[in-house]
Design a protein around this motif. Structure first.
Motif, PDB file in Angstrom:
ATOM      1  N   GLN A 164      15.741 -21.114  40.141  1.00 63.77           N
ATOM      2  CA  GLN A 164      15.295 -21.282  41.475  1.00 63.77           C
ATOM      3  C   GLN A 164      16.871 -20.375  42.080  1.00 63.77           C
ATOM      4  OE1 GLN A 164      18.762 -23.619  42.279  1.00 63.77           O
ATOM      5  NE2 GLN A 164      17.407 -26.015  43.538  1.00 63.77           N
ATOM      6  N   ALA A 165      16.414 -20.349  43.566  1.00 63.26           N
ATOM      7  CA  ALA A 165      16.545 -19.467  44.485  1.00 63.26           C
ATOM      8  C   ALA A 165      18.116 -19.007  44.265  1.00 63.26           C
ATOM      9  CB  ALA A 165      16.175 -19.178  45.262  1.00 63.26           C
ATOM     10  N   ASP A 166      18.779 -20.002  44.283  1.00 54.61           N
ATOM     11  CA  ASP A 166      20.512 -20.455  44.597  1.00 54.61           C
ATOM     12  C   ASP A 166      20.729 -19.995  43.793  1.00 54.61           C
ATOM     13  OD1 ASP A 166      19.747 -21.245  46.882  1.00 54.61           O
ATOM     14  OD2 ASP A 166      21.199 -22.882  46.717  1.00 54.61           O
ATOM     15  N   ILE A 167      20.267 -20.698  42.471  1.00 59.38           N
ATOM     16  CA  ILE A 167      21.312 -19.937  41.187  1.00 59.38           C
ATOM     17  C   ILE A 167      20.683 -18.798  40.703  1.00 59.38           C
ATOM     18  CG2 ILE A 167      21.504 -20.992  38.565  1.00 59.38           C
ATOM     19  CD1 ILE A 167      20.263 -23.524  39.375  1.00 59.38           C
ATOM     20  N   ARG A 168      19.922 -18.021  40.177  1.00 60.70           N
ATOM     21  CA  ARG A 168      19.459 -16.971  40.039  1.00 60.70           C
ATOM     22  C   ARG A 168      20.438 -15.518  40.905  1.00 60.70           C
ATOM     23  NH1 ARG A 168      15.010 -13.415  38.878  1.00 60.70           N
ATOM     24  NH2 ARG A 168      13.628 -14.771  38.296  1.00 60.70           N
ATOM     25  N   GLN A 169      20.291 -16.117  42.543  1.00 62.62           N
ATOM     26  CA  GLN A 169      21.915 -15.393  43.621  1.00 62.62           C
ATOM     27  C   GLN A 169      22.753 -15.451  42.519  1.00 62.62           C
ATOM     28  OE1 GLN A 169      20.874 -16.078  47.525  1.00 62.62           O
ATOM     29  NE2 GLN A 169      19.126 -14.199  46.957  1.00 62.62           N
ATOM     30  N   ALA A 170      23.550 -16.535  42.020  1.00 51.85           N
ATOM     31  CA  ALA A 170      24.265 -17.090  41.197  1.00 51.85           C
ATOM     32  C   ALA A 170      24.758 -15.625  40.170  1.00 51.85           C
ATOM     33  CB  ALA A 170      24.860 -17.474  41.356  1.00 51.85           C
ATOM     34  N   ILE A 171      23.600 -15.606  39.757  1.00 54.78           N
ATOM     35  CA  ILE A 171      23.864 -15.219  38.664  1.00 54.78           C
ATOM     36  C   ILE A 171      23.210 -13.430  38.460  1.00 54.78           C
ATOM     37  CG2 ILE A 171      22.699 -14.446  35.466  1.00 54.78           C
ATOM     38  CD1 ILE A 171      21.238 -17.168  36.861  1.00 54.78           C
TER      39      ILE A 171
ATOM     40  N   ALA B  78      25.016 -12.159  41.016  1.00 58.21           N
ATOM     41  CA  ALA B  78      26.216 -11.698  41.673  1.00 58.21           C
ATOM     42  C   ALA B  78      27.285 -11.821  40.761  1.00 58.21           C
ATOM     43  CB  ALA B  78      27.135 -12.805  42.616  1.00 58.21           C
ATOM     44  N   ARG B  79      26.900 -12.401  39.796  1.00 57.21           N
ATOM     45  CA  ARG B  79      28.162 -12.226  37.659  1.00 57.21           C
ATOM     46  C   ARG B  79      27.451 -11.105  37.293  1.00 57.21           C
ATOM     47  NH1 ARG B  79      31.121 -16.352  37.137  1.00 57.21           N
ATOM     48  NH2 ARG B  79      32.476 -17.177  35.597  1.00 57.21           N
ATOM     49  N   LEU B  80      25.678 -11.040  37.652  1.00 58.06           N
ATOM     50  CA  LEU B  80      25.946  -9.855  36.349  1.00 58.06           C
ATOM     51  C   LEU B  80      25.699  -8.683  36.842  1.00 58.06           C
ATOM     52  CD1 LEU B  80      22.808 -11.155  34.985  1.00 58.06           C
ATOM     53  CD2 LEU B  80      25.127 -10.841  33.399  1.00 58.06           C
TER      54      LEU B  80
ATOM     55  N   ASP C 223      16.168  -8.850  38.860  1.00 61.28           N
ATOM     56  CA  ASP C 223      16.612  -8.170  37.902  1.00 61.28           C
ATOM     57  C   ASP C 223      17.001  -9.308  36.449  1.00 61.28           C
ATOM     58  OD1 ASP C 223      15.332  -6.026  38.482  1.00 61.28           O
ATOM     59  OD2 ASP C 223      16.996  -5.100  38.975  1.00 61.28           O
ATOM     60  N   VAL C 224      17.227 -10.401  37.021  1.00 64.79           N
ATOM     61  CA  VAL C 224      17.885 -11.420  36.486  1.00 64.79           C
ATOM     62  C   VAL C 224      16.488 -12.486  35.879  1.00 64.79           C
ATOM     63  CG1 VAL C 224      18.417 -13.830  36.590  1.00 64.79           C
ATOM     64  CG2 VAL C 224      19.301 -12.274  38.095  1.00 64.79           C
TER      65      VAL C 224
ATOM     66  N   SER D 296      22.277 -13.592  27.343  1.00 64.63           N
ATOM     67  CA  SER D 296      23.508 -12.747  26.723  1.00 64.63           C
ATOM     68  C   SER D 296      25.294 -13.373  27.592  1.00 64.63           C
ATOM     69  CB  SER D 296      23.009 -10.981  26.768  1.00 64.63           C
ATOM     70  OG  SER D 296      22.894 -10.848  28.025  1.00 64.63           O
ATOM     71  N   LEU D 297      24.251 -13.847  28.607  1.00 65.11           N
ATOM     72  CA  LEU D 297      25.382 -14.012  29.358  1.00 65.11           C
ATOM     73  C   LEU D 297      26.165 -15.597  28.756  1.00 65.11           C
ATOM     74  CD1 LEU D 297      27.157 -13.292  32.427  1.00 65.11           C
ATOM     75  CD2 LEU D 297      25.696 -14.996  32.962  1.00 65.11           C
ATOM     76  N   LEU D 298      25.314 -16.250  28.380  1.00 62.34           N
ATOM     77  CA  LEU D 298      25.342 -17.460  27.777  1.00 62.34           C
ATOM     78  C   LEU D 298      26.142 -17.994  26.983  1.00 62.34           C
ATOM     79  CD1 LEU D 298      22.732 -19.811  29.499  1.00 62.34           C
ATOM     80  CD2 LEU D 298      25.240 -19.395  30.495  1.00 62.34           C
ATOM     81  N   GLY D 299      26.434 -16.742  25.937  1.00 62.59           N
ATOM     82  CA  GLY D 299      26.964 -16.184  24.936  1.00 62.59           C
ATOM     83  C   GLY D 299      28.327 -16.583  25.229  1.00 62.59           C
TER      84      GLY D 299
END
Lengths: 489, 256
Positions: free
Chosen positions: A271-278, A280-282, A288-289, A296-299
């Motif tokens: 989902q576009a919003d979530i992807r952008q949030a991820i 930003a976090r990465l 590139d998400v 590996s982020l969710l670990g």
């Protein structure tokens, strides 16, 4: 006249011989090092392929069971969707490794004990015959059974005239060896309709059971329904005639749950919003998400908690999830990836020396041969270079045996040093490579004893290789005439 | 004890009693290389006595080297026989030949032929090791021999650290390792300058006079001719002439 007091010369003791050989090696250290390098490279090559193969075999064995478990969901989905083919039924009856599977066949085909035993016996024979026909090359199979494939071959051979032609042609093929006596096959072919009838019964039973299960889906997908396999849907499956133990049902439903949750998490990522949030976090671009980046982020606990919040916020049904659940999913996904990779990497192991495969065995043999030629050449040069020294030693009373021993010892020392260096090198490279390939899986299944014996083997091969290659040069040195010492260069 | 010095207390040449130590009878050597046949020696009969100092002369290709190899038990003749200490060399096995080379004959080469990776002492003790002498005894005797040639203080030097004359002196000590009756020298002074050559010759003469060692020496060195008992000329594979020194002294004087 003087009495003859000439006696046979005694051979110099081994310790003295060794000392002389060692000081000779030390004197020509550079030359010796070059030879050692040749042996090192060859032995490193050998040890590397041996060690990698041994590690791969162990990892493959470890991974196999875990992969089978991992595929539990796939297996049940397939079992509950499509009736098996005759060949598949024969294969599973012939394997009969798992009692549960055999039990499945019994209930689905409604077979009694004698019938089940007969099925197993006939299926085992069928399996070997099928393997034979599968391995046969196309031209030969065409001549023997025409265009028929798999179990259709047996159907075709039911016709007496065809069968007669088949046996006649088989007898003509001198280079083909049939797996059993032809009479046995003939008798078995007469029993083929029985086996066929059994498989038909099983298939029809399974088809009926699949219909029952499908009718009870109540508008949900099979996957969704399987999530409740430990509860009412498990009953449905059992009632339909499948053999699903409560323990397996529980396991299955957990696995299906994990698969569904994994799918949900990855769907949310798209989902576009979530992807952008991820992103930003990465601190990367949204494009590139990827799932592996996400996982590996969710670990990490903090990120996992954040992601659960984001999912709930955007309407993905993640209420009640704990960060630990997500971390566990991430771990099992990583594990599954590792196992899949291990399976791919170990697909071609087996055969030849220590499982390195025929081709590699041949390659290793050739490399040993090249190395032997290299050592022989180096030793020959050493002998030629030392003509005068050897001849002088003979003038001083050295026996042929002594000269020969000196050169053989010299070569063996080089072989030992090169062998040890090469073995260590090959082993280290193999361990590093395998660590990169299998990661955690390697540490679980390191074949220590096998690696130690492989190392010893490769050192021994190194020494023997050097000693054997040095036999001819040493003989030449030993046979050298002592009068060469008089020659002036 | 077979390798006990049989000649050490032997009266020198002049004392009268002398024994044949090397004898060749009809010694011939033919080399066959492809279709080509070379007659290196065409029948040499010679007797060499204990305690004798004999110089062998001849141009290159004269068969001098072949002669040396034959009487040094390094090669066997095609025809004829060689006796060393009354033992027919042709009858010996490989082990017995090694025994003979180890204890009866000392070899001194034009290019010294020291073993490069051994110290002076190790070079000297190697033939003793082959002869079965214990390491302690070998070390003791090795030092005595190095003392004899005046290199006692340099026992730990390797050949590469020594001058030509020093190397040749080590080679002489090595040749004497097992108290041989015969010293076979192949142009020992050819690679040395005049002064060091003199030193070597002095040592050889001393060995001959004091120890009664039989010395057979291939040489072109006129100084050597002055100190030897007999001179021998080889030409075209045959002995051209053998003469006592006093017989040729006149000619030598005229040359110098």
């Amino acid at each position: 006249m003087k009495t003859i007091d000439v006696q046979p010369q005694p051979l110099l003791g081994f310790a003295r011989t060794l000392r002389i050989a060692l000081s000779g090696v030390k004197y020509r250290l550079f030359r010796a090092l070059v030879t050692v390098a040749v042996i090192t490279v060859a032995m490193a090559f050998l040890m590397n392929i041996l060690a990698e193969s041994l590690i791969k075999m162990t990892v493959a064995a470890t991974a196999k069971d875990q992969i089978a478990e991992m595929r539990l969901v796939d297996r049940w989905i397939a079992r509950l969707s499509i009736p098996p083919t005759t060949a598949e039924i024969i294969a599973s009856a012939a394997r009969a490794g798992e009692p549960a599977e055999l039990e499945n066949l019994r209930t689905l085909g409604q077979l009694d004990d004698t019938e089940l035993a007969r099925l197993q016996e006939l299926a085992a024979a069928a399996d070997t015959y099928l393997t034979f026909f599968n391995d046969l090359n196309y031209g030969r199979r065409r001549v023997l059974v025409g265009s028929a494939e798999s179990t259709a071959i047996f159907d075709r051979l039911q016709d007496p005239a065809t069968r007669e032609t088949f046996f006649a042609r088989l007898a003509e093929m001198k280079t083909v060896r049939f797996v059993t006596e032809t009479d046995t096959f003939d008798a078995w072919l007469n029993d083929w309709p029985v086996l066929r009838a059994y498989t038909e019964r099983i298939r029809e039973g399974q088809a009926a059971a699949i219909r029952t299960v499908q009718d009870n889906l109540n508008g949900r997908t099979l996957m969704q329904s399987l999530r409740a396999a430990e509860g009412p849907f498990g009953e449905v499956i059992r009632d339909a005639g499948f053999n699903l133990s409560p323990a397996e049902a529980e396991h299955l439903s957990a696995k299906v749950g994990a698969v569904a949750d994994t799918a949900l998490i990855e769907a949310a990522m798209n989902q576009a919003d979530i992807r952008q949030a991820i992103a930003a976090r990465l601190d990367i671009l949204p494009g590139d998400v990827t799932p592996s980046r996400l996982w590996s982020l969710l670990g990490d606990r903090e990120h996992a908690a954040w992601y659960i919040g984001v999912m709930n916020e955007k309407g993905f049904a993640a209420s009640g999830w704990q960060p630990d659940d997500v971390i566990a999913l991430a771990d099992s996904r990583a594990r599954a990836q590792l196992l899949k990779q291990a399976e791919r990497a170990t697909m071609e192991t087996g055969g030849g020396l220590m499982g390195i495969g025929q081709r590699m065995t041949w390659l290793a043999f050739v490399s040993m041969l090249v190395c032997a030629v290299g050592i022989a050449n180096a030793m020959l040069m050493s002998v030629t270079e030392r003509f005068r020294e050897i001849a002088t030693l003979k003038c001083l009373g050295a026996l042929d045996g002594f000269i020969m021993t000196v050169f053989l010892i010299e070569a063996s020392i080089l072989g030992l040093v090169g062998g040890i260096a090469g073995t260590v090198m090959g082993l280290v490279i193999a361990l590093l490579r395998m660590l990169g390939l299998f990661r955690g899986l390697l540490l679980e299944s390191i074949p220590l004893a096998a690696l130690v014996s492989a190392s010893l083997l490769s050192i021994v091969i190194g020494v023997l290789l050097a000693a054997i290659s040095a036999v001819y040069p040493s003989l030449r040195a030993a046979r050298l005439a002592p009068m060469e010492a008089m020659r002036i260069e | 004890m077979s390798h006990q010095p049989s000649t050490i207390d032997h009266p020198p040449f002049a004392a009268g009693e002398r024994r044949v130590i090397i004898r060749s009878v009809g010694m011939k050597k033919i080399y066959q290389r492809g279709a080509e046949t070379t007659h290196a020696l065409r029948g040499v009969d010679v007797e060499i006595y204990t305690g004798e100092f004999i110089s062998v002369m001849g141009p290159s290709g004269s068969g001098k080297s072949t002669f040396f190899n034959m009487i040094g038990a390094l090669d066997s003749p095609s025809e004829g026989r060689v006796f060393i200490d009354e033992v027919d060399v042709a009858q010996l096995t490989a082990e017995e030949l090694a025994f003979l080379r180890c204890r009866k004959i000392g070899y001194i080469f034009q290019s010294y032929n020291l073993i490069q990776y051994m110290t002076a002492l190790e070079n000297v003790t190697t033939p003793m090791a082959f002869g079965g002498v214990t390491p302690d005894e070998a070390r003791k005797r090795g030092m005595e021999l190095l003392d004899l040639v005046g290199l006692k203080t340099r026992w730990f030097h390797r050949p590469i650290e020594m001058s030509g004359g020093q190397q040749q002196r080590v080679a002489i000590a090595r040749a004497l390792a097992n108290n041989p009756s015969i010293l076979l020298c192949d142009e020992p002074t050819a690679n040395l300058d005049h002064k060091t050559g003199d030193e070597i010759l002095t040592i050889l003469q001393k060995l001959n006079r004091e120890r009664g060692v039989t010395i057979i020496c291939a040489t072109h060195d006129h100084r050597m001719m002055n100190m030897c008992d007999r001179l021998m000329w080889i030409r075209d594979g045959a002995i051209e002439r053998i003469a006592r020194r006093d017989e040729v002294e006149v000619q030598l004087a005229s040359i110098e």
